[in-house]
Design an enzyme around this catalytic site. Structure first.
Site, short mmCIF file in Angstrom:
data_model
loop_
_atom_site.label_atom_id
_atom_site.label_comp_id
_atom_site.label_asym_id
_atom_site.label_seq_id
_atom_site.Cartn_x
_atom_site.Cartn_y
_atom_site.Cartn_z
N ASN A 168 -0.55 -67.24 24.35
CA ASN A 168 -0.57 -65.87 24.87
C ASN A 168 0.87 -65.38 25.03
O ASN A 168 1.77 -66.15 25.36
CB ASN A 168 -1.27 -65.79 26.23
CG ASN A 168 -1.47 -64.34 26.65
OD1 ASN A 168 -2.27 -63.62 26.05
ND2 ASN A 168 -0.72 -63.89 27.65
N TYR A 172 5.59 -59.68 31.64
CA TYR A 172 5.42 -59.77 33.09
C TYR A 172 6.81 -59.84 33.70
O TYR A 172 7.58 -60.75 33.37
CB TYR A 172 4.64 -61.02 33.49
CG TYR A 172 3.44 -61.36 32.60
CD1 TYR A 172 2.37 -60.49 32.47
CD2 TYR A 172 3.40 -62.58 31.91
CE1 TYR A 172 1.28 -60.82 31.66
CE2 TYR A 172 2.32 -62.91 31.11
CZ TYR A 172 1.25 -62.03 30.98
OH TYR A 172 0.19 -62.36 30.18
N ARG A 173 7.11 -58.92 34.61
CA ARG A 173 8.46 -58.88 35.17
C ARG A 173 8.80 -60.17 35.92
O ARG A 173 7.91 -60.85 36.42
CB ARG A 173 8.57 -57.68 36.12
CG ARG A 173 7.77 -57.88 37.39
CD ARG A 173 8.13 -56.85 38.44
NE ARG A 173 7.46 -57.13 39.68
CZ ARG A 173 6.51 -56.34 40.22
NH1 ARG A 173 6.14 -55.24 39.61
NH2 ARG A 173 5.95 -56.70 41.36
N TRP A 186 2.70 -62.45 36.65
CA TRP A 186 1.50 -62.18 35.85
C TRP A 186 0.38 -61.89 36.82
O TRP A 186 0.11 -62.64 37.74
CB TRP A 186 1.17 -63.31 34.88
CG TRP A 186 1.21 -64.71 35.40
CD1 TRP A 186 0.67 -65.19 36.56
CD2 TRP A 186 1.81 -65.84 34.75
NE1 TRP A 186 0.88 -66.52 36.68
CE2 TRP A 186 1.58 -66.96 35.57
CE3 TRP A 186 2.48 -66.01 33.54
CZ2 TRP A 186 2.03 -68.22 35.22
CZ3 TRP A 186 2.92 -67.28 33.20
CH2 TRP A 186 2.70 -68.35 34.04
N GLY A 191 -3.38 -62.70 30.68
CA GLY A 191 -3.46 -63.94 29.90
C GLY A 191 -2.66 -65.08 30.51
O GLY A 191 -3.15 -66.22 30.60
N GLU A 232 -1.17 -62.77 20.28
CA GLU A 232 -0.44 -61.53 20.03
C GLU A 232 0.36 -61.60 18.73
O GLU A 232 0.69 -60.57 18.14
CB GLU A 232 0.51 -61.22 21.20
CG GLU A 232 -0.13 -60.55 22.41
CD GLU A 232 -0.97 -61.47 23.28
OE1 GLU A 232 -0.97 -62.70 23.05
OE2 GLU A 232 -1.66 -60.97 24.19
N ASP A 281 7.83 -49.61 40.91
CA ASP A 281 6.96 -49.90 39.77
C ASP A 281 6.66 -48.66 38.94
O ASP A 281 7.07 -47.57 39.27
CB ASP A 281 5.67 -50.55 40.28
CG ASP A 281 5.28 -51.73 39.43
OD1 ASP A 281 5.34 -51.62 38.19
OD2 ASP A 281 4.92 -52.77 40.00
C1 LIG Z 1 7.63 -52.62 31.01
C2 LIG Z 1 6.35 -53.32 31.34
C3 LIG Z 1 6.30 -54.16 32.43
C4 LIG Z 1 5.12 -54.83 32.77
N1 LIG Z 1 5.10 -55.66 33.85
C5 LIG Z 1 3.98 -56.36 34.12
C6 LIG Z 1 3.96 -57.29 35.19
O1 LIG Z 1 4.95 -57.47 35.90
N2 LIG Z 1 2.82 -57.99 35.42
C7 LIG Z 1 1.69 -57.82 34.65
O2 LIG Z 1 0.70 -58.50 34.88
N3 LIG Z 1 1.67 -56.92 33.64
C8 LIG Z 1 2.80 -56.20 33.35
N4 LIG Z 1 2.79 -55.31 32.31
C9 LIG Z 1 1.55 -55.09 31.55
C10 LIG Z 1 1.25 -56.21 30.60
O3 LIG Z 1 2.36 -56.50 29.79
C11 LIG Z 1 0.06 -55.83 29.72
O4 LIG Z 1 -1.06 -55.70 30.56
C12 LIG Z 1 -0.22 -56.83 28.62
O5 LIG Z 1 -1.27 -56.36 27.82
C13 LIG Z 1 -0.58 -58.18 29.17
O6 LIG Z 1 -0.87 -59.07 28.13
P1 LIG Z 1 -1.97 -60.20 28.31
O7 LIG Z 1 -3.30 -59.51 28.21
O8 LIG Z 1 -1.73 -61.13 27.19
O9 LIG Z 1 -1.76 -60.81 29.63
C14 LIG Z 1 3.96 -54.64 31.98
C15 LIG Z 1 4.03 -53.79 30.87
C16 LIG Z 1 5.20 -53.14 30.54
C17 LIG Z 1 5.23 -52.24 29.34
MN LIG Z 2 -3.02 -61.73 25.67
#
Ligand SMILES: Cc1cc2nc3c(=O)[nH]c(=O)nc-3n(C[C@H](O)[C@H](O)[C@H](O)COP(=O)(O)O)c2cc1C
Ligand SMILES: [Mn+2]
Length: 481
Positions: A168, A172-173, A186, A191, A232, A281
């Site tokens: 995955n 995630y910041r 996360w 994921g 991805e 945020d």
């Molecule tokens: C700039 C930016 C920052 C983000 N920060 C977070 C975060 O801190 N935590 C989080 O869970 N998702 C965050 N997201 C959203 C996830 O990246 C997004 O939901 C992504 O689809 C997650 O992928 P996954 O489904 O593989 O977990 C952020 C997105 C962007 C564009």
């Molecule tokens: Mn994913």
């Protein structure tokens, strides 16, 4: 298609879409303030490269994806809808009717082959290997005055499911706690969190690799709402039109994109949590401190001359609006495969994706709008949608004025509002409980007799066709004021 971030930045520079800030500026608030200004310009402003972040010998890039034009350049397309067309061709290939037809399909075969990443030995991201490297070497931003610290805002976080080995990538910041540890934000629905859940059940350490300043296509892919269990990198290879090149990490059992500028290798321990936040945020408000897992750094690898790519989130619109727009366009044809009656959808910037979704449908039967609301609330990350507005297919979902007009005129609140409850985005602060609360669907379609409407729905006013044409001709001849 750009091979890496360096190529994209050079391309943006040539096209006049990038502004260099040659003056020394501080990574504490100043880079954020300049980025905010750029993001608030009409159309998203220019990409920015800060040549001299005070205290660091490493340029910082921000707002790189922050306009429709730059998002298209990053993904190698003329318009984002071109991607939808390509995805449709992939999903519904025509059976060839002869040799010429078959030859025409060859590019499609190529793109299927491109989906699989390949591993290489020599990687730019490992030109320098620093087992004793620390995060203090990176120009990581302090974004907003009440933030709990410095945050890595655009990391590509790589994990593998400890049981299935499925990869995955998510953005995630990461809050810097000290030179060798950060938070790992996360959220529970994501994921990375699921992989950590499995690792905790097995009482195992979870390897985590973080790619920074990765190739542009992948930086987008890490934000994309891919269905759980789908790598991805499949999307990455499709968008890049070539196989993504990976390299094995030095200290952990993961692979990262070879062309990244910087890679943080490390792990999270089962059971370990630490307070993370507050953080300004993308809701435009501060996320409150909460417990999150801790990332331990084992090694930093990087190019000889890396650029640190970052983004600023905060009151909309910001750069992430354009990343979300790419997902809106890319995932629409996929959603239409199971819901062909969906004509178009839009996430307005002010709705921060999950607060407001507008969908137009080709209404075919009574209750159809409510079926689409239910579908949205059951579909991947669209489940977070707090307000879902459904309109007829003749309404332009991208025009907020038209949508407000249609909702106002077509909705009887006592009849057309569907309330329900369900999972909400972790960032929602309006609900009583974290990540669980109310949702509202608004059926703003024309109501039918079969839905109980006993009156005659009025026709929408349009100008008389011939007169409108003539009016345009006459108008063009009028003296300009
Ligand atoms: C700039 C930016 C920052 C983000 N920060 C977070 C975060 O801190 N935590 C989080 O869970 N998702 C965050 N997201 C959203 C996830 O990246 C997004 O939901 C992504 O689809 C997650 O992928 P996954 O489904 O593989 O977990 C952020 C997105 C962007 C564009
Ligand atoms: Mn994913």
């Amino acid at each position: 298609m750009h091979a890496d971030l360096t190529e994209l930045l050079a391309d943006l520079d040539r096209r006049g879409l990038l502004t260099h800030v040659a003056e020394p500026v501080s990574p504490d608030f100043e880079i954020a303030a300049l980025t905010d200004r750029a993001c608030k310009m009409p159309g998203g402003g220019p990409a920015l490269v800060f040549d001299k972040p005070i205290g660091f010998d490493m340029p910082v890039a921000s707002n790189v994806f922050g306009s429709v034009e730059r998002m298209c350049l990053a993904l190698g397309v003329k318009t984002l809808d071109d991607l939808a067309i390509e995805i449709n061709q992939l999903l519904a290939p025509q059976v060839p009717e002869g040799i010429v037809d078959a030859l025409k399909m060859l590019p499609l075969v190529g793109r299927l082959r491109d989906l699989m990443p390949k591993t290489v030995r020599d990687a730019p991201c490992q030109e320098v290997v620093r087992h004793d490297g620390t995060l203090d070497e990176l120009p990581i931003l302090k974004c907003w005055p009440e933030d709990g610290g410095r945050f890595i805002t655009l990391p590509l976080v790589f994990t593998k499911d400890p049981e299935t080995d499925v990869r995955n990538i998510g953005t995630y910041r990461m809050q810097v706690f000290d030179g060798r540890t950060t938070g790992m934000h996360w959220q529970r629905h994501k994921g990375g969190a699921q992989h950590y859940r499995v690792a905790e059940r097995l009482r195992r350490r979870l390897d985590v690799a973080v790619a920074l300043s990765a190739e542009p296509v992948l930086t987008y892919c890490a934000t994309a709402p891919m269905p759980e269990g789908l790598d991805e990198l499949l999307l990455g290879g499709f968008l890049a039109r070539r196989r993504i090149e990976l390299v094995k990490c030095v200290t952990i059992d993961l692979e990262v994109p070879a062309s990244s500028h910087i890679v943080l290798e490390g792990y999270v321990e089962p059971g370990e949590r630490r307070m993370e936040g507050p953080f300004g945020d993308h809701t435009g408000f501060y996320s409150q401190p909460d417990e999150f897992p801790v990332f331990h750094l084992t090694c930093i690898t990087h190019r000889k001359r890396p650029t640190y790519l970052t983004t600023l989130v905060g009151p909309p619109p910001m750069e992430d609006y354009y990343l979300g727009m790419a997902s809106e366009r890319i995932f629409l044809p996929l959603i239409q495969k199971t819901h062909p009656e969906i004509i178009d959808m839009h996430f307005p910037a002010e709705g921060i994706f999950h607060n407001l979704v507008i969908i137009s449908i080709d209404k075919r039967y009574p209750g159809h709008a409510r079926k689409i609301m239910s579908a949205v609330w059951g579909l991947g990350q669209l489940m977070f949608s707090k307000t879902v507005v459904i309109v007829d297919k003749d309404v332009n979902v991208h025009d907020p004025r038209e949508v407000a007009w249609i909702v106002g005129t077509h909705m009887d609140p006592s009849r057309d509002v569907q309330m329900t409850k369900g999972p909400l985005d972790d960032l929602d602060d309006s609900c009583d409980l974290p990540a669980y609360g109310g949702k509202m669907g608004i059926d703003a379609t024309r109501k039918w007799a079969s839905e109980g409407y006993r009156r005659t729905w009025p026709a929408r006013i349009k100008p008389a066709e011939g007169a409108a044409l003539r009016a345009r001709e006459i108008w063009d001849r009028l003296p300009r004021p």
